[in-house]
Design a protein around this motif. Structure first.
Motif, PDB file in Angstrom:
ATOM      1  N   SER A 110       0.825  -1.213   0.000  1.00  0.00           N
ATOM      2  CA  SER A 110       0.000   0.000   0.000  1.00  0.00           C
ATOM      3  C   SER A 110       0.854   1.256   0.000  1.00  0.00           C
ATOM      4  O   SER A 110       1.861   1.344   0.709  1.00  0.00           O
ATOM      5  CB  SER A 110      -0.909   0.000   1.235  1.00  0.00           C
ATOM      6  N   PHE A 111       0.424   2.222  -0.821  1.00  0.00           N
ATOM      7  CA  PHE A 111       1.110   3.505  -0.922  1.00  0.00           C
ATOM      8  C   PHE A 111       0.123   4.626  -0.599  1.00  0.00           C
ATOM      9  O   PHE A 111      -1.013   4.624  -1.087  1.00  0.00           O
ATOM     10  CB  PHE A 111       1.647   3.739  -2.335  1.00  0.00           C
ATOM     11  N   THR A 112       0.573   5.564   0.199  1.00  0.00           N
ATOM     12  CA  THR A 112      -0.173   6.804   0.396  1.00  0.00           C
ATOM     13  C   THR A 112       0.520   7.867  -0.435  1.00  0.00           C
ATOM     14  O   THR A 112       1.724   8.107  -0.253  1.00  0.00           O
ATOM     15  CB  THR A 112      -0.189   7.222   1.876  1.00  0.00           C
ATOM     16  N   CYS A 113      -0.218   8.479  -1.349  1.00  0.00           N
ATOM     17  CA  CYS A 113       0.377   9.442  -2.285  1.00  0.00           C
ATOM     18  C   CYS A 113      -0.325  10.789  -2.200  1.00  0.00           C
ATOM     19  O   CYS A 113      -1.502  10.876  -1.834  1.00  0.00           O
ATOM     20  CB  CYS A 113       0.281   8.918  -3.720  1.00  0.00           C
ATOM     21  N   SER A 114       0.378  11.839  -2.558  1.00  0.00           N
ATOM     22  CA  SER A 114      -0.228  13.164  -2.606  1.00  0.00           C
ATOM     23  C   SER A 114       0.382  13.959  -3.747  1.00  0.00           C
ATOM     24  O   SER A 114       1.490  13.667  -4.213  1.00  0.00           O
ATOM     25  CB  SER A 114      -0.033  13.905  -1.281  1.00  0.00           C
ATOM     26  N   TYR A 115      -0.347  14.973  -4.195  1.00  0.00           N
ATOM     27  CA  TYR A 115       0.101  15.807  -5.305  1.00  0.00           C
ATOM     28  C   TYR A 115       1.190  16.766  -4.833  1.00  0.00           C
ATOM     29  O   TYR A 115       1.149  17.284  -3.716  1.00  0.00           O
ATOM     30  CB  TYR A 115      -1.067  16.582  -5.899  1.00  0.00           C
ATOM     31  N   TYR A 118      13.041  15.710 -10.761  1.00  0.00           N
ATOM     32  CA  TYR A 118      12.027  15.043 -11.559  1.00  0.00           C
ATOM     33  C   TYR A 118      10.765  15.900 -11.594  1.00  0.00           C
ATOM     34  O   TYR A 118      10.461  16.628 -10.649  1.00  0.00           O
ATOM     35  CB  TYR A 118      11.708  13.670 -10.964  1.00  0.00           C
ATOM     36  N   ASP A 119      10.011  15.785 -12.686  1.00  0.00           N
ATOM     37  CA  ASP A 119       8.793  16.572 -12.820  1.00  0.00           C
ATOM     38  C   ASP A 119       7.575  15.728 -12.457  1.00  0.00           C
ATOM     39  O   ASP A 119       6.571  15.724 -13.167  1.00  0.00           O
ATOM     40  CB  ASP A 119       8.672  17.147 -14.235  1.00  0.00           C
ATOM     41  N   ASP A 120       7.665  14.985 -11.359  1.00  0.00           N
ATOM     42  CA  ASP A 120       6.558  14.141 -10.928  1.00  0.00           C
ATOM     43  C   ASP A 120       5.372  14.995 -10.517  1.00  0.00           C
ATOM     44  O   ASP A 120       5.519  16.028  -9.852  1.00  0.00           O
ATOM     45  CB  ASP A 120       6.975  13.260  -9.743  1.00  0.00           C
ATOM     46  N   VAL A 121       4.188  14.548 -10.893  1.00  0.00           N
ATOM     47  CA  VAL A 121       2.953  15.229 -10.499  1.00  0.00           C
ATOM     48  C   VAL A 121       2.591  14.887  -9.058  1.00  0.00           C
ATOM     49  O   VAL A 121       2.034  15.697  -8.329  1.00  0.00           O
ATOM     50  CB  VAL A 121       1.801  14.835 -11.444  1.00  0.00           C
ATOM     51  N   PHE A 122       2.932  13.670  -8.633  1.00  0.00           N
ATOM     52  CA  PHE A 122       2.626  13.232  -7.280  1.00  0.00           C
ATOM     53  C   PHE A 122       3.842  12.542  -6.673  1.00  0.00           C
ATOM     54  O   PHE A 122       4.813  12.224  -7.375  1.00  0.00           O
ATOM     55  CB  PHE A 122       1.427  12.273  -7.277  1.00  0.00           C
ATOM     56  N   GLY A 123       3.787  12.323  -5.364  1.00  0.00           N
ATOM     57  CA  GLY A 123       4.881  11.643  -4.686  1.00  0.00           C
ATOM     58  C   GLY A 123       4.361  10.648  -3.674  1.00  0.00           C
ATOM     59  O   GLY A 123       3.171  10.634  -3.330  1.00  0.00           O
ATOM     60  N   ILE A 124       5.243   9.794  -3.171  1.00  0.00           N
ATOM     61  CA  ILE A 124       4.887   8.792  -2.173  1.00  0.00           C
ATOM     62  C   ILE A 124       5.101   9.372  -0.776  1.00  0.00           C
ATOM     63  O   ILE A 124       6.207   9.766  -0.424  1.00  0.00           O
ATOM     64  CB  ILE A 124       5.738   7.512  -2.337  1.00  0.00           C
ATOM     65  N   ASP A 125       4.039   9.453   0.006  1.00  0.00           N
ATOM     66  CA  ASP A 125       4.131   9.932   1.385  1.00  0.00           C
ATOM     67  C   ASP A 125       4.488   8.796   2.340  1.00  0.00           C
ATOM     68  O   ASP A 125       5.201   9.002   3.326  1.00  0.00           O
ATOM     69  CB  ASP A 125       2.788  10.530   1.841  1.00  0.00           C
ATOM     70  N   GLU A 126       3.967   7.603   2.033  1.00  0.00           N
ATOM     71  CA  GLU A 126       4.137   6.477   2.950  1.00  0.00           C
ATOM     72  C   GLU A 126       3.973   5.171   2.190  1.00  0.00           C
ATOM     73  O   GLU A 126       3.230   5.102   1.190  1.00  0.00           O
ATOM     74  CB  GLU A 126       3.095   6.570   4.074  1.00  0.00           C
ATOM     75  N   MET A 127       4.667   4.124   2.658  1.00  0.00           N
ATOM     76  CA  MET A 127       4.570   2.818   2.018  1.00  0.00           C
ATOM     77  C   MET A 127       4.555   1.745   3.098  1.00  0.00           C
ATOM     78  O   MET A 127       5.248   1.864   4.114  1.00  0.00           O
ATOM     79  CB  MET A 127       5.744   2.622   1.063  1.00  0.00           C
ATOM     80  N   THR A 128       3.741   0.703   2.897  1.00  0.00           N
ATOM     81  CA  THR A 128       3.673  -0.396   3.849  1.00  0.00           C
ATOM     82  C   THR A 128       3.283  -1.674   3.128  1.00  0.00           C
ATOM     83  O   THR A 128       2.830  -1.625   1.968  1.00  0.00           O
ATOM     84  CB  THR A 128       2.667  -0.097   4.976  1.00  0.00           C
ATOM     85  N   ILE A 129       3.455  -2.809   3.788  1.00  0.00           N
ATOM     86  CA  ILE A 129       3.047  -4.100   3.246  1.00  0.00           C
ATOM     87  C   ILE A 129       2.498  -4.945   4.393  1.00  0.00           C
ATOM     88  O   ILE A 129       3.036  -4.924   5.507  1.00  0.00           O
ATOM     89  CB  ILE A 129       4.232  -4.816   2.540  1.00  0.00           C
ATOM     90  N   PHE A 130       1.402  -5.662   4.141  1.00  0.00           N
ATOM     91  CA  PHE A 130       0.770  -6.432   5.214  1.00  0.00           C
ATOM     92  C   PHE A 130      -0.039  -7.587   4.634  1.00  0.00           C
ATOM     93  O   PHE A 130      -0.380  -7.598   3.442  1.00  0.00           O
ATOM     94  CB  PHE A 130      -0.132  -5.534   6.058  1.00  0.00           C
ATOM     95  N   LYS A 131      -0.346  -8.547   5.480  1.00  0.00           N
ATOM     96  CA  LYS A 131      -1.194  -9.677   5.107  1.00  0.00           C
ATOM     97  C   LYS A 131      -2.573  -9.507   5.733  1.00  0.00           C
ATOM     98  O   LYS A 131      -2.698  -9.000   6.852  1.00  0.00           O
ATOM     99  CB  LYS A 131      -0.576 -11.000   5.573  1.00  0.00           C
ATOM    100  N   GLY A 132      -3.598  -9.933   5.024  1.00  0.00           N
ATOM    101  CA  GLY A 132      -4.957  -9.822   5.548  1.00  0.00           C
ATOM    102  C   GLY A 132      -5.416  -8.384   5.611  1.00  0.00           C
ATOM    103  O   GLY A 132      -5.159  -7.578   4.714  1.00  0.00           O
ATOM    104  N   GLU A 133      -6.089  -8.037   6.693  1.00  0.00           N
ATOM    105  CA  GLU A 133      -6.614  -6.683   6.876  1.00  0.00           C
ATOM    106  C   GLU A 133      -5.584  -5.801   7.559  1.00  0.00           C
ATOM    107  O   GLU A 133      -4.835  -6.246   8.434  1.00  0.00           O
ATOM    108  CB  GLU A 133      -7.901  -6.719   7.705  1.00  0.00           C
ATOM    109  N   TRP A 134      -5.546  -4.538   7.167  1.00  0.00           N
ATOM    110  CA  TRP A 134      -4.627  -3.595   7.790  1.00  0.00           C
ATOM    111  C   TRP A 134      -5.090  -3.258   9.199  1.00  0.00           C
ATOM    112  O   TRP A 134      -6.288  -3.195   9.499  1.00  0.00           O
ATOM    113  CB  TRP A 134      -4.556  -2.312   6.961  1.00  0.00           C
ATOM    114  N   ASN A 135      -4.131  -3.057  10.111  1.00  0.00           N
ATOM    115  CA  ASN A 135      -4.426  -2.545  11.444  1.00  0.00           C
ATOM    116  C   ASN A 135      -3.290  -1.621  11.855  1.00  0.00           C
ATOM    117  O   ASN A 135      -2.242  -1.559  11.190  1.00  0.00           O
ATOM    118  CB  ASN A 135      -4.618  -3.683  12.454  1.00  0.00           C
ATOM    119  N   ASP A 136      -3.470  -0.882  12.944  1.00  0.00           N
ATOM    120  CA  ASP A 136      -2.486   0.135  13.312  1.00  0.00           C
ATOM    121  C   ASP A 136      -1.193  -0.432  13.892  1.00  0.00           C
ATOM    122  O   ASP A 136      -0.302   0.320  14.297  1.00  0.00           O
ATOM    123  CB  ASP A 136      -3.102   1.158  14.283  1.00  0.00           C
TER     124      ASP A 136
END
Length: 263
Positions: free
Chosen positions: A169-174, A184-202
């Motif tokens: 999962s990636f959280t992205c913003s403009y 780079y002339d990116d329109v958006f960037g990656i704010d956060e990245m994670t990987i998990f199995k099943g359902e996400w939790n905190d």
């Protein structure tokens, strides 16, 4: 992880403050001034007068004349505002598909999904508090004084790439502003990245984009582009969000008008 399941802390911005500035300031000032010029002495009591009543009351009360002066002013302003906002809408119908992603709307929530044999990609975002003036829009020197630049919605969005029971999962913003030389002339960037199995939790670990190794960050951006989340797609996502946010705003005005008239 979906936008509803995952908690994202967002810093306040000027977007929320500018969200209400959809009409030109000149129009709003003129409207308010016009009402004060048209006041009758008896209206100052706070209730609409019933002298020479009309059965075709503009506020929709059916000739009962039971609305306060404030309600009457609000409804008449909303009537004009709704017409103006509908005229300003560039996209009248919200698309059901964008670049192969199926669009699903639920209140302020938007979800785009693409399913293949190997994986499912889900993009989700919320249109609330996402509108700001388009800084990149060219200013028309012939435009009337008081006009604002085009309002654009640039939401923070989630990209979930699901394979089996595992999700990356990636959280992205403009990104704001113009890229500097050598960047780079990116329109958006990656704010956060994670990987998990099943359902996400905190309890799931996540890493901020700005602390990732630079080369790894570039590789992840390339991965997103391969999955269809490119600069061009991000621009179309912003167009979709802008159209839907505007449509939602018009709906809010209409519901407010109905609430005020008691319909």
């Amino acid at each position: 992880m979906s936008g509803l399941a995952k908690t994202i802390f967002r810093l306040p911005s000027l977007m929320g403050l500018t969200n209400g500035m959809r009409s030109t300031m000149g129009k709003r000032e003129f409207t308010r001034t016009l009402w004060h010029m048209c006041k009758r002495p008896e209206d100052r009591l706070g209730v609409v007068g019933i002298t020479n009543p009309s059965m075709a009351c503009k506020c929709g009360c059916g000739g009962r004349h039971v609305h306060t002066k404030g309600e009457r002013e609000l409804v008449e302003f909303l009537t004009e505002e709704i017409v103006a906002e509908r005229k300003a809408q560039k996209i009248k119908t919200i698309p059901t598909e964008v670049e192969g992603f199926k669009v699903k709307l639920n209140g302020a929530e938007v979800e785009l999904t693409k399913q293949t044999d190997k994986e499912k990609i889900v993009i989700s975002f919320n249109v609330n508090h996402t509108v700001d003036a388009d800084d990149d829009a060219e200013i028309d020197p012939s435009a009337e004084k008081g006009e604002f630049a085009e309002m654009k919605s640039r939401p923070q969005f989630e990209v979930d790439i699901v394979k089996g029971d595992t999700t990356v999962s990636f959280t992205c913003s403009y990104l704001q502003g113009q890229a500097q030389e050598g960047e780079y002339d990116d329109v958006f960037g990656i704010d956060e990245m994670t990987i998990f199995k099943g359902e996400w939790n905190d309890k799931v670990y996540a890493v901020a984009g700005d602390v990732l190794d630079g080369y790894l960050y570039d590789l992840l951006m390339n991965l997103l582009e391969e999955k269809g989340i490119s600069n061009d797609f991000a621009e179309k996502l912003s167009d979709l969000s802008t159209a839907y946010e505007h449509s939602s705003y018009v709906g809010l005005l209409e519901n407010l008008s109905k609430f005020t008239t008691g319909k």
